[in-house]
Design a protein around this motif. Structure first.
Motif, PDB file in Angstrom:
ATOM      1  N   GLY A 124       0.603  21.847  -6.432  1.00  0.00           N
ATOM      2  CA  GLY A 124       0.426  22.144  -5.015  1.00  0.00           C
ATOM      3  C   GLY A 124      -0.937  22.710  -4.721  1.00  0.00           C
ATOM      4  N   LYS A 125      -1.386  23.644  -5.569  1.00  0.00           N
ATOM      5  CA  LYS A 125      -2.703  24.251  -5.377  1.00  0.00           C
ATOM      6  C   LYS A 125      -3.807  23.212  -5.540  1.00  0.00           C
ATOM      7  CE  LYS A 125      -4.293  26.692  -8.738  1.00  0.00           C
ATOM      8  NZ  LYS A 125      -4.527  27.785  -9.715  1.00  0.00           N
ATOM      9  N   TRP A 126      -3.718  22.391  -6.584  1.00  0.00           N
ATOM     10  CA  TRP A 126      -4.786  21.427  -6.839  1.00  0.00           C
ATOM     11  C   TRP A 126      -4.771  20.289  -5.837  1.00  0.00           C
ATOM     12  CZ3 TRP A 126      -8.233  23.752  -9.202  1.00  0.00           C
ATOM     13  CH2 TRP A 126      -7.954  24.639 -10.245  1.00  0.00           C
ATOM     14  N   LEU A 127      -3.616  20.007  -5.277  1.00  0.00           N
ATOM     15  CA  LEU A 127      -3.539  19.034  -4.197  1.00  0.00           C
ATOM     16  C   LEU A 127      -4.340  19.519  -2.997  1.00  0.00           C
ATOM     17  CD1 LEU A 127      -2.267  16.524  -2.828  1.00  0.00           C
ATOM     18  CD2 LEU A 127      -0.315  17.966  -2.248  1.00  0.00           C
ATOM     19  N   ALA A 128      -4.172  20.790  -2.657  1.00  0.00           N
ATOM     20  CA  ALA A 128      -4.905  21.369  -1.528  1.00  0.00           C
ATOM     21  C   ALA A 128      -6.400  21.395  -1.811  1.00  0.00           C
ATOM     22  CB  ALA A 128      -4.393  22.783  -1.246  1.00  0.00           C
ATOM     23  N   VAL A 129      -6.777  21.712  -3.053  1.00  0.00           N
ATOM     24  CA  VAL A 129      -8.201  21.750  -3.426  1.00  0.00           C
ATOM     25  C   VAL A 129      -8.816  20.358  -3.311  1.00  0.00           C
ATOM     26  CG1 VAL A 129      -9.823  22.171  -5.305  1.00  0.00           C
ATOM     27  CG2 VAL A 129      -7.950  23.780  -4.902  1.00  0.00           C
ATOM     28  N   THR A 130      -8.111  19.346  -3.829  1.00  0.00           N
ATOM     29  CA  THR A 130      -8.616  17.969  -3.758  1.00  0.00           C
ATOM     30  C   THR A 130      -8.784  17.521  -2.315  1.00  0.00           C
ATOM     31  OG1 THR A 130      -7.443  17.455  -5.817  1.00  0.00           O
ATOM     32  CG2 THR A 130      -8.229  15.596  -4.518  1.00  0.00           C
ATOM     33  N   ALA A 131      -7.783  17.802  -1.480  1.00  0.00           N
ATOM     34  CA  ALA A 131      -7.855  17.421  -0.069  1.00  0.00           C
ATOM     35  C   ALA A 131      -9.011  18.120   0.632  1.00  0.00           C
ATOM     36  CB  ALA A 131      -6.532  17.740   0.634  1.00  0.00           C
ATOM     37  N   ALA A 132      -9.240  19.414   0.304  1.00  0.00           N
ATOM     38  CA  ALA A 132     -10.334  20.165   0.925  1.00  0.00           C
ATOM     39  C   ALA A 132     -11.688  19.587   0.523  1.00  0.00           C
ATOM     40  CB  ALA A 132     -10.248  21.638   0.530  1.00  0.00           C
ATOM     41  N   ILE A 133     -11.843  19.234  -0.759  1.00  0.00           N
ATOM     42  CA  ILE A 133     -13.102  18.644  -1.227  1.00  0.00           C
ATOM     43  C   ILE A 133     -13.333  17.292  -0.559  1.00  0.00           C
ATOM     44  CG2 ILE A 133     -14.306  17.695  -3.233  1.00  0.00           C
ATOM     45  CD1 ILE A 133     -12.951  19.834  -4.934  1.00  0.00           C
ATOM     46  N   ALA A 134     -12.280  16.468  -0.478  1.00  0.00           N
ATOM     47  CA  ALA A 134     -12.403  15.148   0.137  1.00  0.00           C
ATOM     48  C   ALA A 134     -12.776  15.266   1.612  1.00  0.00           C
ATOM     49  CB  ALA A 134     -11.095  14.374  -0.026  1.00  0.00           C
ATOM     50  N   GLY A 165      -5.424   9.724 -12.419  1.00  0.00           N
ATOM     51  CA  GLY A 165      -4.228   9.171 -11.786  1.00  0.00           C
ATOM     52  C   GLY A 165      -3.782   9.961 -10.581  1.00  0.00           C
ATOM     53  N   PHE A 166      -4.176  11.220 -10.521  1.00  0.00           N
ATOM     54  CA  PHE A 166      -3.840  12.069  -9.377  1.00  0.00           C
ATOM     55  C   PHE A 166      -4.857  11.929  -8.246  1.00  0.00           C
ATOM     56  CE2 PHE A 166      -4.751  16.367  -7.536  1.00  0.00           C
ATOM     57  CZ  PHE A 166      -3.650  16.429  -6.695  1.00  0.00           C
ATOM     58  N   THR A 167      -6.149  12.001  -8.592  1.00  0.00           N
ATOM     59  CA  THR A 167      -7.187  12.060  -7.564  1.00  0.00           C
ATOM     60  C   THR A 167      -7.544  10.703  -6.968  1.00  0.00           C
ATOM     61  OG1 THR A 167      -8.889  12.002  -9.298  1.00  0.00           O
ATOM     62  CG2 THR A 167      -8.228  14.169  -8.467  1.00  0.00           C
ATOM     63  N   ILE A 168      -7.599   9.655  -7.789  1.00  0.00           N
ATOM     64  CA  ILE A 168      -8.091   8.360  -7.294  1.00  0.00           C
ATOM     65  C   ILE A 168      -7.160   7.751  -6.246  1.00  0.00           C
ATOM     66  CG2 ILE A 168      -8.694   5.991  -7.918  1.00  0.00           C
ATOM     67  CD1 ILE A 168     -10.787   8.151  -8.636  1.00  0.00           C
ATOM     68  N   PRO A 169      -5.843   7.614  -6.493  1.00  0.00           N
ATOM     69  CA  PRO A 169      -4.982   7.081  -5.425  1.00  0.00           C
ATOM     70  C   PRO A 169      -4.964   7.968  -4.184  1.00  0.00           C
ATOM     71  CG  PRO A 169      -3.863   7.022  -7.550  1.00  0.00           C
ATOM     72  CD  PRO A 169      -5.094   7.850  -7.746  1.00  0.00           C
ATOM     73  N   LEU A 170      -5.036   9.291  -4.401  1.00  0.00           N
ATOM     74  CA  LEU A 170      -5.051  10.221  -3.263  1.00  0.00           C
ATOM     75  C   LEU A 170      -6.326  10.052  -2.445  1.00  0.00           C
ATOM     76  CD1 LEU A 170      -3.896  12.635  -1.701  1.00  0.00           C
ATOM     77  CD2 LEU A 170      -4.954  14.136  -3.407  1.00  0.00           C
ATOM     78  N   CYS A 171      -7.476  10.058  -3.140  1.00  0.00           N
ATOM     79  CA  CYS A 171      -8.766   9.961  -2.435  1.00  0.00           C
ATOM     80  C   CYS A 171      -8.979   8.591  -1.809  1.00  0.00           C
ATOM     81  CB  CYS A 171      -9.911  10.285  -3.394  1.00  0.00           C
ATOM     82  SG  CYS A 171     -10.019  12.035  -3.837  1.00  0.00           S
ATOM     83  N   ILE A 215       0.806  -1.222   0.000  1.00  0.00           N
ATOM     84  CA  ILE A 215       0.000   0.000   0.000  1.00  0.00           C
ATOM     85  C   ILE A 215       0.842   1.277   0.000  1.00  0.00           C
ATOM     86  CG2 ILE A 215      -1.553   1.389   1.453  1.00  0.00           C
ATOM     87  CD1 ILE A 215      -3.102  -1.190   1.986  1.00  0.00           C
ATOM     88  N   PRO A 216       1.863   1.426   0.887  1.00  0.00           N
ATOM     89  CA  PRO A 216       2.675   2.646   0.813  1.00  0.00           C
ATOM     90  C   PRO A 216       3.371   2.807  -0.531  1.00  0.00           C
ATOM     91  CG  PRO A 216       3.036   1.510   2.895  1.00  0.00           C
ATOM     92  CD  PRO A 216       2.263   0.572   2.025  1.00  0.00           C
ATOM     93  N   LEU A 217       3.797   1.681  -1.134  1.00  0.00           N
ATOM     94  CA  LEU A 217       4.445   1.757  -2.444  1.00  0.00           C
ATOM     95  C   LEU A 217       3.450   2.156  -3.531  1.00  0.00           C
ATOM     96  CD1 LEU A 217       6.736  -1.416  -2.292  1.00  0.00           C
ATOM     97  CD2 LEU A 217       7.305   0.958  -1.771  1.00  0.00           C
ATOM     98  N   ILE A 218       2.205   1.703  -3.400  1.00  0.00           N
ATOM     99  CA  ILE A 218       1.164   2.111  -4.342  1.00  0.00           C
ATOM    100  C   ILE A 218       0.957   3.617  -4.258  1.00  0.00           C
ATOM    101  CG2 ILE A 218      -1.328   2.003  -4.806  1.00  0.00           C
ATOM    102  CD1 ILE A 218      -1.269  -0.933  -4.115  1.00  0.00           C
ATOM    103  N   ILE A 219       0.906   4.136  -3.038  1.00  0.00           N
ATOM    104  CA  ILE A 219       0.688   5.573  -2.855  1.00  0.00           C
ATOM    105  C   ILE A 219       1.837   6.379  -3.455  1.00  0.00           C
ATOM    106  CG2 ILE A 219       0.504   7.410  -1.128  1.00  0.00           C
ATOM    107  CD1 ILE A 219      -0.949   5.368   0.668  1.00  0.00           C
ATOM    108  N   VAL A 220       3.067   5.999  -3.116  1.00  0.00           N
ATOM    109  CA  VAL A 220       4.229   6.730  -3.636  1.00  0.00           C
ATOM    110  C   VAL A 220       4.337   6.556  -5.149  1.00  0.00           C
ATOM    111  CG1 VAL A 220       6.756   6.874  -3.612  1.00  0.00           C
ATOM    112  CG2 VAL A 220       5.502   6.621  -1.470  1.00  0.00           C
ATOM    113  N   GLY A 221       4.135   5.321  -5.611  1.00  0.00           N
ATOM    114  CA  GLY A 221       4.300   5.033  -7.028  1.00  0.00           C
ATOM    115  C   GLY A 221       3.239   5.643  -7.918  1.00  0.00           C
ATOM    116  N   LEU A 222       2.040   5.878  -7.384  1.00  0.00           N
ATOM    117  CA  LEU A 222       0.961   6.449  -8.199  1.00  0.00           C
ATOM    118  C   LEU A 222       0.772   7.940  -7.957  1.00  0.00           C
ATOM    119  CD1 LEU A 222      -1.805   3.674  -8.102  1.00  0.00           C
ATOM    120  CD2 LEU A 222       0.045   3.986  -9.725  1.00  0.00           C
TER     121      LEU A 222
END
Length: 403
Positions: free
Chosen positions: A71-81, A276-282, A51-58
């Motif tokens: 950086g900005k869109w990372l913060a936006v995604t985290a705020a929405i989630a 690829g950015f939002t799904i592994p993060l969310c 799992i940690p490798l999936i997170i880092v790798g994706l």
């Protein structure tokens, strides 16, 4: 694509594995069941290691692919989630406060339900596979390196993490996905033979039904909002996410469902880089279904046990729970294990109440996980709309994927 065919075949295999697990659990000899339980223990350890490798790798290359605006869109995604998770918790709290006085008013004893782990059927042996680092470390590392790549010149590191993504996805495609039906079969076989499904669901049947209804309501709300923002039919989008929902229903693991969720999200018209950015993060930070279920069951335990419920204290618990869920590993039962600490410190749950909470949560863990991963697709659709300009191209991102 390879994942498209995998997700279609996996949907049927997951459903068959669930049915066979329940049916065979009625007559399987113990020694044969322990073979599958031993496999499940080894598979779970490997999944936890990966799992940690999936997170880092994706997540890392996905952030890097988005360019300097990452950086900005990372913060936006985290705020929405986080907002979606808190909304689900508050909605569950309001529904429970309104319905539990009459829905559970006659139930004042929980002595008949015990922690299923006390009577679990064990495997022949265990193999410990500690991860290189924990989930939170993987998230912070992925964020720092991903954003850092967008701030420096040169493509060597970017290409290196792109190759790491390929390696991780190959492991998922060649090992995790093919073995998931066997893992799911063993999981439901164990639950049936241990008698946990019947015991837990018969005791909390009304709460289970309410949780399922709440899951549907939350998903409809999420996709109505996403459809409004993305200008797409929300019910068509929900239908496209059904393979991910079914996979999560069987695995109870957001992390293990990532490849299928990615493919379903792309079917909804979400750009591959955004998905690829939002799904592994969310998969790690968006746990609306798990939060809803923890709220419903914790309030049910407090109601039938006669524990006092302070509204403002409980709202504070929900806000803290939303943060705690970020640290929950994307494996079966991970959310409730992460929440145990604040259940004790904030709500005053003793060992009996915590054991009861784990028993009820783990038995139907898959419903919350399925809500989580399906809701990830709604967030991805919103982010896709926000990240694109009027011409349909991504802001702050290269014209073509670097994959």
């Amino acid at each position: 694509m390879r994942l498209r065919s995998l997700s279609k075949n996996l949907l049927l295999r997951v459903l068959v594995a669930i049915v066979l697990g329940v049916v065979f659990g009625l007559f399987f000899p113990e020694w044969l069941a322990r073979v599958f339980i031993t496999f499940n223990g080894i598979f779970s350890q490997f999944l936890g290691f990966l799992i940690p490798l999936i997170i880092v790798g994706l997540v890392t290359p996905a952030i890097a692919d988005l360019g300097r605006g990452a950086g900005k869109w990372l913060a936006v995604t985290a705020a929405i989630a986080y907002g979606s998770t808190i909304f689900a918790g508050l909605l569950a709290f309001l529904v429970a406060k309104a319905s539990y006085p009459w829905l559970l008013g006659g139930d004042r004893s929980v002595n008949g339900l015990e922690n299923p782990e006390d009577h679990a059927l064990g495997g022949f042996f265990d193999i410990t596979m500690p991860p290189v680092f924990d989930v939170m470390t993987a998230l912070i590392l992925a964020f720092c390196i991903g954003v850092g790549i967008t701030c420096v010149k040169g493509n060597s590191l970017h290409r290196g993490f792109g190759e790491l993504r390929t390696i991780v996805m190959r492991i998922v495609e060649k090992i995790i996905i093919p073995l998931l039906p066997v893992y799911i079969f063993g999981m439901f076989l164990s639950l049936t033979m241990n008698g946990q499904i019947v015991l837990v669901i018969s005791t909390f049947l009304r709460v289970v039904i309410l949780a399922f209804i709440m899951t549907v309501v939350i998903l409809i709300i999420q996709y109505c909002v996403a459809g409004l923002v993305a200008k797409r039919n929300p019910f068509v989008m929900l239908k496209n996410m059904l393979p991910a929902y079914a996979t999560a229903l069987g695995t109870s693991s957001s992390a293990a469902t990532i490849p299928v969720t990615l493919e379903c999200t792309k079917r909804n018209g979400v750009d591959e880089r955004v998905a690829g950015f939002t799904i592994p993060l969310c998969a790690t930070i968006h746990l609306s279904g798990s939060t809803m279920k923890i709220v419903l069951f914790s309030l049910a335990i407090m109601t039938i046990s006669g524990m006092p419920i302070n509204t403002w204290q409980y709202i504070g618990f929900i806000l803290l729970l939303g943060v705690t869920m970020v640290a929950a590993p994307g494996v079966p039962g991970g959310a409730i294990m992460a929440a145990v600490g604040i259940l004790q410190s904030t709500l005053g749950f003793d060992e009996t109440a915590v054991g009861l909470m784990i028993a009820t949560y783990v038995a139907i863990d898959s419903f919350g996980t399925a809500c989580n991963v399906t809701g990830d697709g709604a967030i991805a659709a919103v982010m896709d709309r926000m990240l694109k300009d009027k011409s349909g191209r991504l802001r702050d991102a290269p014209a073509k994927s670097t994959v």
